[in-house]
Design a protein around this motif. Structure first.
Motif, mmCIF file in Angstrom:
data_model
loop_
_atom_site.group_PDB
_atom_site.id
_atom_site.type_symbol
_atom_site.label_atom_id
_atom_site.label_comp_id
_atom_site.label_asym_id
_atom_site.label_seq_id
_atom_site.Cartn_x
_atom_site.Cartn_y
_atom_site.Cartn_z
ATOM 1 N N ILE A 145 -34.766 57.225 11.784
ATOM 2 C CA ILE A 145 -35.487 56.875 13.011
ATOM 3 C C ILE A 145 -36.654 57.833 13.291
ATOM 4 O O ILE A 145 -37.549 57.503 14.045
ATOM 5 C CB ILE A 145 -34.562 56.755 14.246
ATOM 6 C CG1 ILE A 145 -33.988 58.095 14.697
ATOM 7 C CG2 ILE A 145 -33.434 55.802 13.981
ATOM 8 C CD1 ILE A 145 -33.149 57.952 15.958
ATOM 9 N N LEU A 202 -43.137 49.175 20.665
ATOM 10 C CA LEU A 202 -41.875 48.456 20.454
ATOM 11 C C LEU A 202 -41.052 48.358 21.735
ATOM 12 O O LEU A 202 -40.876 49.344 22.446
ATOM 13 C CB LEU A 202 -41.046 49.164 19.378
ATOM 14 C CG LEU A 202 -41.530 48.994 17.933
ATOM 15 C CD1 LEU A 202 -40.868 50.032 17.032
ATOM 16 C CD2 LEU A 202 -41.224 47.588 17.429
ATOM 17 N N PRO A 203 -40.530 47.163 22.023
ATOM 18 C CA PRO A 203 -39.654 47.048 23.190
ATOM 19 C C PRO A 203 -38.310 47.742 22.905
ATOM 20 O O PRO A 203 -37.904 47.835 21.745
ATOM 21 C CB PRO A 203 -39.474 45.540 23.362
ATOM 22 C CG PRO A 203 -39.853 44.919 22.075
ATOM 23 C CD PRO A 203 -40.718 45.894 21.317
ATOM 24 N N GLN A 204 -37.651 48.184 23.962
ATOM 25 C CA GLN A 204 -36.360 48.863 23.786
ATOM 26 C C GLN A 204 -35.375 47.993 23.025
ATOM 27 O O GLN A 204 -34.567 48.469 22.229
ATOM 28 C CB GLN A 204 -35.738 49.214 25.140
ATOM 29 C CG GLN A 204 -36.540 50.170 25.966
ATOM 30 C CD GLN A 204 -37.385 49.450 26.979
ATOM 31 O OE1 GLN A 204 -37.962 48.395 26.705
ATOM 32 N NE2 GLN A 204 -37.483 50.013 28.170
ATOM 33 N N ILE A 205 -35.438 46.699 23.297
ATOM 34 C CA ILE A 205 -34.510 45.738 22.680
ATOM 35 C C ILE A 205 -34.591 45.816 21.148
ATOM 36 O O ILE A 205 -33.580 45.695 20.457
ATOM 37 C CB ILE A 205 -34.849 44.326 23.213
ATOM 38 C CG1 ILE A 205 -33.797 43.298 22.852
ATOM 39 C CG2 ILE A 205 -36.203 43.855 22.765
ATOM 40 C CD1 ILE A 205 -34.033 41.959 23.559
ATOM 41 N N ALA A 206 -35.795 46.092 20.604
ATOM 42 C CA ALA A 206 -35.958 46.198 19.156
ATOM 43 C C ALA A 206 -35.321 47.482 18.647
ATOM 44 O O ALA A 206 -34.618 47.490 17.630
ATOM 45 C CB ALA A 206 -37.442 46.176 18.793
ATOM 46 N N LEU A 207 -35.548 48.574 19.374
ATOM 47 C CA LEU A 207 -35.022 49.868 18.934
ATOM 48 C C LEU A 207 -33.505 49.906 19.035
ATOM 49 O O LEU A 207 -32.816 50.338 18.108
ATOM 50 C CB LEU A 207 -35.635 50.990 19.782
ATOM 51 C CG LEU A 207 -37.152 51.148 19.628
ATOM 52 C CD1 LEU A 207 -37.715 52.042 20.713
ATOM 53 C CD2 LEU A 207 -37.503 51.686 18.254
ATOM 54 N N VAL A 208 -32.989 49.447 20.166
ATOM 55 C CA VAL A 208 -31.531 49.494 20.354
ATOM 56 C C VAL A 208 -30.843 48.668 19.267
ATOM 57 O O VAL A 208 -29.891 49.130 18.621
ATOM 58 C CB VAL A 208 -31.128 48.994 21.760
ATOM 59 C CG1 VAL A 208 -29.608 48.917 21.889
ATOM 60 C CG2 VAL A 208 -31.691 49.887 22.855
ATOM 61 N N SER A 209 -31.348 47.458 19.015
ATOM 62 C CA SER A 209 -30.679 46.611 18.020
ATOM 63 C C SER A 209 -30.845 47.173 16.614
ATOM 64 O O SER A 209 -29.892 47.179 15.831
ATOM 65 C CB SER A 209 -31.164 45.162 18.113
ATOM 66 O OG SER A 209 -32.566 45.088 18.097
ATOM 67 N N ALA A 210 -32.021 47.702 16.298
ATOM 68 C CA ALA A 210 -32.219 48.284 14.959
ATOM 69 C C ALA A 210 -31.289 49.476 14.755
ATOM 70 O O ALA A 210 -30.673 49.625 13.694
ATOM 71 C CB ALA A 210 -33.675 48.706 14.773
ATOM 72 N N PHE A 211 -31.169 50.328 15.771
ATOM 73 C CA PHE A 211 -30.322 51.516 15.621
ATOM 74 C C PHE A 211 -28.847 51.117 15.529
ATOM 75 O O PHE A 211 -28.059 51.744 14.821
ATOM 76 C CB PHE A 211 -30.547 52.499 16.768
ATOM 77 C CG PHE A 211 -31.954 53.057 16.839
ATOM 78 C CD1 PHE A 211 -32.882 52.787 15.835
ATOM 79 C CD2 PHE A 211 -32.361 53.844 17.904
ATOM 80 C CE1 PHE A 211 -34.183 53.280 15.895
ATOM 81 C CE2 PHE A 211 -33.662 54.348 17.976
ATOM 82 C CZ PHE A 211 -34.568 54.059 16.973
ATOM 83 N N ARG A 212 -28.465 50.063 16.268
ATOM 84 C CA ARG A 212 -27.077 49.590 16.182
ATOM 85 C C ARG A 212 -26.749 49.068 14.788
ATOM 86 O O ARG A 212 -25.669 49.253 14.272
ATOM 87 C CB ARG A 212 -26.834 48.451 17.180
ATOM 88 C CG ARG A 212 -26.629 48.897 18.601
ATOM 89 C CD ARG A 212 -25.199 49.317 18.830
ATOM 90 N NE ARG A 212 -25.047 49.929 20.127
ATOM 91 C CZ ARG A 212 -24.444 49.359 21.156
ATOM 92 N NH1 ARG A 212 -23.933 48.163 21.025
ATOM 93 N NH2 ARG A 212 -24.348 49.978 22.301
ATOM 94 N N LYS A 213 -27.724 48.368 14.202
ATOM 95 C CA LYS A 213 -27.455 47.713 12.920
ATOM 96 C C LYS A 213 -27.681 48.636 11.734
ATOM 97 O O LYS A 213 -27.086 48.435 10.681
ATOM 98 C CB LYS A 213 -28.373 46.483 12.766
ATOM 99 C CG LYS A 213 -28.047 45.346 13.730
ATOM 100 C CD LYS A 213 -26.746 44.663 13.355
ATOM 101 C CE LYS A 213 -26.488 43.451 14.239
ATOM 102 N NZ LYS A 213 -25.195 42.822 13.937
ATOM 103 N N LEU A 214 -28.574 49.612 11.888
ATOM 104 C CA LEU A 214 -29.007 50.363 10.705
ATOM 105 C C LEU A 214 -28.714 51.857 10.746
ATOM 106 O O LEU A 214 -29.025 52.571 9.803
ATOM 107 C CB LEU A 214 -30.516 50.140 10.481
ATOM 108 C CG LEU A 214 -30.988 48.670 10.419
ATOM 109 C CD1 LEU A 214 -32.503 48.595 10.301
ATOM 110 C CD2 LEU A 214 -30.349 47.926 9.263
ATOM 111 N N THR A 215 -28.147 52.347 11.858
ATOM 112 C CA THR A 215 -27.752 53.760 11.890
ATOM 113 C C THR A 215 -26.302 53.877 12.338
ATOM 114 O O THR A 215 -25.793 53.027 13.053
ATOM 115 C CB THR A 215 -28.651 54.611 12.838
ATOM 116 O OG1 THR A 215 -28.357 54.275 14.195
ATOM 117 C CG2 THR A 215 -30.121 54.399 12.565
#
Lengths: 134, 251, 297
Positions: free
Chosen positions: A109, A120-133
């Protein structure tokens, strides 16, 4: 990737583990391939969703090092199309979790460019971090 | 080197002062605590910090104001028979019989580099410097860990949605002890996020106080120029004398 | 109707135009959306592994806030809540479903949260579009003072409003809720064969060219069908389809940029609400020239 036909105890244990984690009766998949046809992201995958299911059926742990499990965006198109009512998106999540729980992040990240972070909207970051970290 | 040793001795003696001069025979109540796994018998009623000093530990770090404000003496403990891992400031919490404890002298964390005069007052600024706030799982562990009883999870949530005012107000009493960050499963450094939120809010969100504006004007007019010049020109003896004779608030 | 409303993080920033227009449009229809106090991020994606309860704590905490509101009389729809963002909707409804079906999960989450009140597992999660459909599109039609005549709209649904089937608000293969709504507003609705295709979601963070490829397909199919604009209810779809048109244009010089509306912006416009409620200035591709050309502004 699908080469072995001999199923070892280790293969069986892996299948059992993914079945438990995903809650999907993976052995019921009959390889019709509809998930692979339905998948909007299949072109970016190295093995198709149906191949992923087959590889897990055979208990081949190498599936966790495919690109496929990380490209899956959990859009649930395969979920609504599977004629056997199975859910490959849950299988992909279980495979990701196997990796993430070893504290292996799929994305770093700290490498997101500042310019992108400002948009980037928060929704993109939160979902990316949930799925990829992890 | 000699001088330095002396200073260290002075500090150690000062730290011990809370428990020196006590005659064990005068102590009626004792408790047993475990410091990093080793059992010690200490007088009941001491703070964790005093008890550790009584047991022979010297605080060369992890101690500061001894009054609950500086955030240096973070400690973690479990009580006998309880599963909960508790957090506190060692100078503010009394020992209890059967306590298992350890000091947490430092929360490893990198503070983001920024210039508050140049940052944009947008939600993305907090995310840009601390993207990990998007990993918050709302477990509330940070709030439970906070010795200041702050709503830490809520201020991280405020930060995530760019609500500077609320994040600044909710984190205002943070003493930067770092216990929230040590406990966070999402690996967020809450105390640093709160600091950035308060700095940005102070600069861009709050109304400028009238009194400060007036005072700045007075300074600009040069009211204190003479005083400053005198101080800068003073020799050591004069400075020492002025310090000793300074106006003080009552202790 | 006075109903607890869960905004979600992005509706306070990049999706402000969704929140503002939807609250105003809902108000016109007699729906008062009362923001849930002390809500937290829902996590945006529903955790899909059987043993992962930790990631359900965040949505359940919000459901508990709704339960508290239902008990204190601040709303008149006991144990119901409304969302606007498709991802929040999906995550919250999925979590509500899991803990209401699985008593053991509910006990574990409650004992972990360790708060004064336990969540009882009763809250129903709704999307504003569902509430509007249940009121009847005739009611919507009655409130239209500026019919969107001549505007060709291609509704885009994406994933989280439709799938999985037990969570979605419409037929996952043949949704009509958007068509029905925009027809009631007087627009010409065209069918986009890519209306249910994923926009690439969170890959916008780590692989924006993948997102631009999908966006190109979704938008050009809408254009081929005669659409002048597409609609969404998700701030992530909106970002990927609207803001990423910059990347699409870079990859495909012939690509003609097109406006992406939130469904609620078109409602606010048709209901005769002002620019402050429509908030078109929040869109990346400015929709105002198109609306002006149709005499809608």
């Amino acid at each position: 990737m699908i080469s072995k036909t001999e199923i070892t105890a280790k293969n069986e244990a892996f299948l059992r583990r993914i079945t438990e984690l995903s809650g999907v009766s993976i052995t019921r998949c009959e390889q019709c391939g509809i998930c692979s046809v339905a998948c909007p992201l299949v072109s970016g995958m190295d093995i198709s969703p149906a191949e992923m299911m087959r590889t897990v059926q055979l208990g081949q742990e190498e599936v966790t090092s495919t690109k496929t499990i990380w490209v899956c965006a959990s859009c649930f198109t395969c979920t609504v199309r599977c004629p056997r009512g199975l859910d490959p998106s849950k299988v992909a999540e279980a495979l990701r979790q196997i990796e993430l729980r070893k504290a292996i992040d799929y994305m770093d990240i700290s490498t997101i460019p500042a310019e992108e972070m400002r948009q980037l909207p928060q929704i993109a970051l939160v979902s990316a971090f949930r799925k990829l970290t992890g | 080197m000699e001088d330095k040793k002396d200073i260290m001795q002075i500090i150690a003696d000062a730290n011990k002062s809370v428990t020196t001069g006590i005659d064990s025979a005068d102590i009626e109540h004792w408790v047993q605590i475990h410091i990093m796994g080793r059992a010690y018998k200490v007088p009941a009623g001491l703070t964790i910090m005093q008890a550790m000093e009584y047991a022979g530990y010297k605080f060369i770090t992890s101690a500061g104001c001894r009054a609950g404000f500086c955030g240096a003496c973070a400690t973690m403990y479990r009580k006998k028979g309880e599963y909960q891992l508790q957090t506190a400031m060692a100078c503010q919490t009394r020992v209890e019989d059967g306590m298992y404890l350890v000091q947490i002298p430092f929360a490893p964390a990198q503070e983001a580099k920024y210039d508050v005069t140049k940052e944009s007052y947008a939600a993305s600024t907090l995310l840009e410097h601390y993207p990990e706030i998007a990993r918050c799982v709302a477990c509330n562990t940070c709030t439970k860990a906070c010795p200041q009883d702050l709503e830490v999870m809520d201020y991280i949530q405020d930060a995530l949605r760019g609500d500077y005012a609320s994040a600044a107000e909710r984190s205002f009493d943070c003493i930067m002890c770092g216990l929230c960050a040590i406990r966070c499963p999402a690996e967020i450094t809450q105390f640093n996020v709160g600091m950035l939120a308060r700095r940005m809010y102070g600069r861009c969100g709050m109304a400028e106080p009238e009194q400060a504006k007036k005072q700045l004007a007075v300074i600009a007019e040069g009211k204190y120029e003479e005083d400053f010049k005198r101080l800068l020109a003073a020799d050591l003896a004069e400075l020492q004398q002025r310090y000793a004779e300074r106006e003080r608030e009552a202790d | 109707m006075k109903i607890p409303y869960y905004p979600g993080c992005s509706l306070k920033t990049t999706g402000k135009n969704l929140e503002v227009s939807a609250i105003a449009a809902a108000k016109t229809l007699g729906i008062e959306m009362v923001e849930i106090p002390k809500w937290n991020c829902c996590g945006t994606v529903f955790s899909l592994t059987e043993d992962d309860l930790m990631h359900h704590v965040a949505p359940v905490r919000n459901l508990l806030r709704v339960q508290e509101m239902s008990g204190n009389g601040s709303v008149d729809t006991p144990n119901k809540m409304v969302t606007l963002c498709s991802m929040c909707f999906n995550t919250m409804k999925s979590a509500a479903g899991r803990v209401s079906r699985n008593a053991e999960d509910l006990v574990k989450i409650n004992s972990f949260m360790n708060l004064e009140e336990d969540y009882k597992g009763k809250v129903q999660v709704l999307h504003l579009l569902e509430i509007i459909r249940d009121m009847g599109f005739d009611k919507v039609k009655e409130k239209v003072s500026r019919p969107l005549n001549g505007l060709s709209v291609a509704p885009y649904y994406g994933c989280m409003l439709l799938r999985p089937a037990d969570i979605g608000i419409d037929d996952p293969e043949d949704p009509t809720i958007g068509k029905d709504l925009f027809e009631a507003l007087g627009a010409d609705v065209v069918d986009n064969p890519y209306k249910k295709v994923c926009c690439g979601a969170f890959h916008t963070v780590n692989d924006k060219s993948l997102v631009a490829d999908l966006g190109y397909e979704i938008l050009t199919r809408a254009q081929k069908a005669g659409g002048e604009a597409i609609t969404t209810s998700c701030p992530l779809c909106a970002f990927n389809l609207d803001n990423r048109q910059k990347e699409i244009s870079a990859a495909h010089p012939e690509f003609k940029q097109m406006p992406v509306f939130y469904f609620s912006q078109l409602m606010a416009l048709a209901f005769g609400l002002g620019e402050e409620e429509c908030m078109f200035e929040g869109n990346y591709v400015d929709p105002r020239p198109l609306l002006k050309s149709k005499n809608l502004l």
